[in-house]
Write a protein that holds these residues in place. Structure first.
Motif, PDB file in Angstrom:
ATOM      1  N   GLY A  42       3.232  29.343  26.116  1.00  0.00           N
ATOM      2  CA  GLY A  42       3.388  27.893  26.143  1.00  0.00           C
ATOM      3  C   GLY A  42       2.802  27.290  27.410  1.00  0.00           C
ATOM      4  N   GLY A  45      -0.945  27.303  27.201  1.00  0.00           N
ATOM      5  CA  GLY A  45      -1.372  26.173  26.386  1.00  0.00           C
ATOM      6  C   GLY A  45      -1.330  24.869  27.158  1.00  0.00           C
ATOM      7  N   THR A  46      -0.303  24.723  27.986  1.00  0.00           N
ATOM      8  CA  THR A  46      -0.196  23.517  28.813  1.00  0.00           C
ATOM      9  C   THR A  46      -1.348  23.441  29.802  1.00  0.00           C
ATOM     10  N   GLY A  49      -4.489  22.473  28.000  1.00  0.00           N
ATOM     11  CA  GLY A  49      -4.419  21.054  27.671  1.00  0.00           C
ATOM     12  C   GLY A  49      -4.663  20.168  28.882  1.00  0.00           C
ATOM     13  N   THR A  74       0.133  16.108  24.547  1.00  0.00           N
ATOM     14  CA  THR A  74      -0.380  17.269  23.815  1.00  0.00           C
ATOM     15  C   THR A  74      -0.311  18.525  24.687  1.00  0.00           C
ATOM     16  N   THR A  78       3.032  22.228  24.177  1.00  0.00           N
ATOM     17  CA  THR A  78       2.904  23.679  24.046  1.00  0.00           C
ATOM     18  C   THR A  78       4.003  24.408  24.810  1.00  0.00           C
ATOM     19  N   THR A  79       4.439  23.857  25.936  1.00  0.00           N
ATOM     20  CA  THR A  79       5.562  24.452  26.664  1.00  0.00           C
ATOM     21  C   THR A  79       6.836  24.363  25.835  1.00  0.00           C
ATOM     22  N   TYR A  81       7.011  24.229  22.584  1.00  0.00           N
ATOM     23  CA  TYR A  81       6.894  25.184  21.488  1.00  0.00           C
ATOM     24  C   TYR A  81       7.193  26.608  21.955  1.00  0.00           C
ATOM     25  N   GLY A  82       6.690  26.962  23.123  1.00  0.00           N
ATOM     26  CA  GLY A  82       6.947  28.305  23.662  1.00  0.00           C
ATOM     27  C   GLY A  82       8.428  28.544  23.902  1.00  0.00           C
TER      28      GLY A  82
END
Length: 153
Positions: A42, A45-46, A49, A74, A78-79, A81-82
């Motif tokens: 996550g 992903g951050t 982004g 956006t 991701t954080t 979601y992780g």
């Protein structure tokens, strides 16, 4: 059972329990590992982004400041979601698998003791009482009602 040595039968059955439990632990460990790495993915992903957000940022021209909030949201999702994957899905699934494993091991241990007692020629009533000691009080009460409910009166 009748034609085999009692120690040999017990060894085979206990080996089966150990192998089954090891397989179950491997599956639970997989979910534990996923639970521990999901927040890190996550964060990756951050970072990706945020890099994309900074690359497209143009404060003097069109689209720079307007898209900043959307791009930041956006990146941060991701954080979330992780963390959700780790603590809502993977961690609880690992705990559930371990709980089911302990229930199945208990069931198989009761079977082993029952088979050994049958092979030794133990009295069925005393065998039933001995096997009930493996269960919690609540399970004993449910088992007692279930066993007595099907009998003719």
């Amino acid at each position: 059972v009748d034609a085999n040595d009692q120690d040999k039968v017990r060894g085979i059955l206990e080996n089966d329990i150990e192998c089954m439990s090891a397989r179950h632990e491997d599956a639970a460990a997989l979910y534990d590992k996923a639970s521990s790495v999901a927040p890190a993915f996550g964060m990756v992903g951050t970072l990706v982004g945020l890099i994309n957000m900074l690359m497209s940022m143009n404060l003097s021209g069109d689209g720079g400041a307007d898209s900043l909030g959307t791009s930041m949201g956006t990146a941060m999702i991701t954080t979330l979601y992780g963390c959700l994957l780790a603590h809502v899905i993977f961690g609880p699934v690992a705990q559930l698998l371990r709980g089911r494993d302990s229930e199945e091991v208990l069931c198989k241990q009761i079977i082993v003791e029952g088979v050994m007692a049958i092979q030794a020629g133990e009295n069925p009533k005393s065998l039933r009482e001995r096997l009930l000691t493996y269960m919690s009080q609540k399970q004993r009460e449910m088992g007692g009602e279930g066993a007595g409910g099907g009998e003719a009166k």
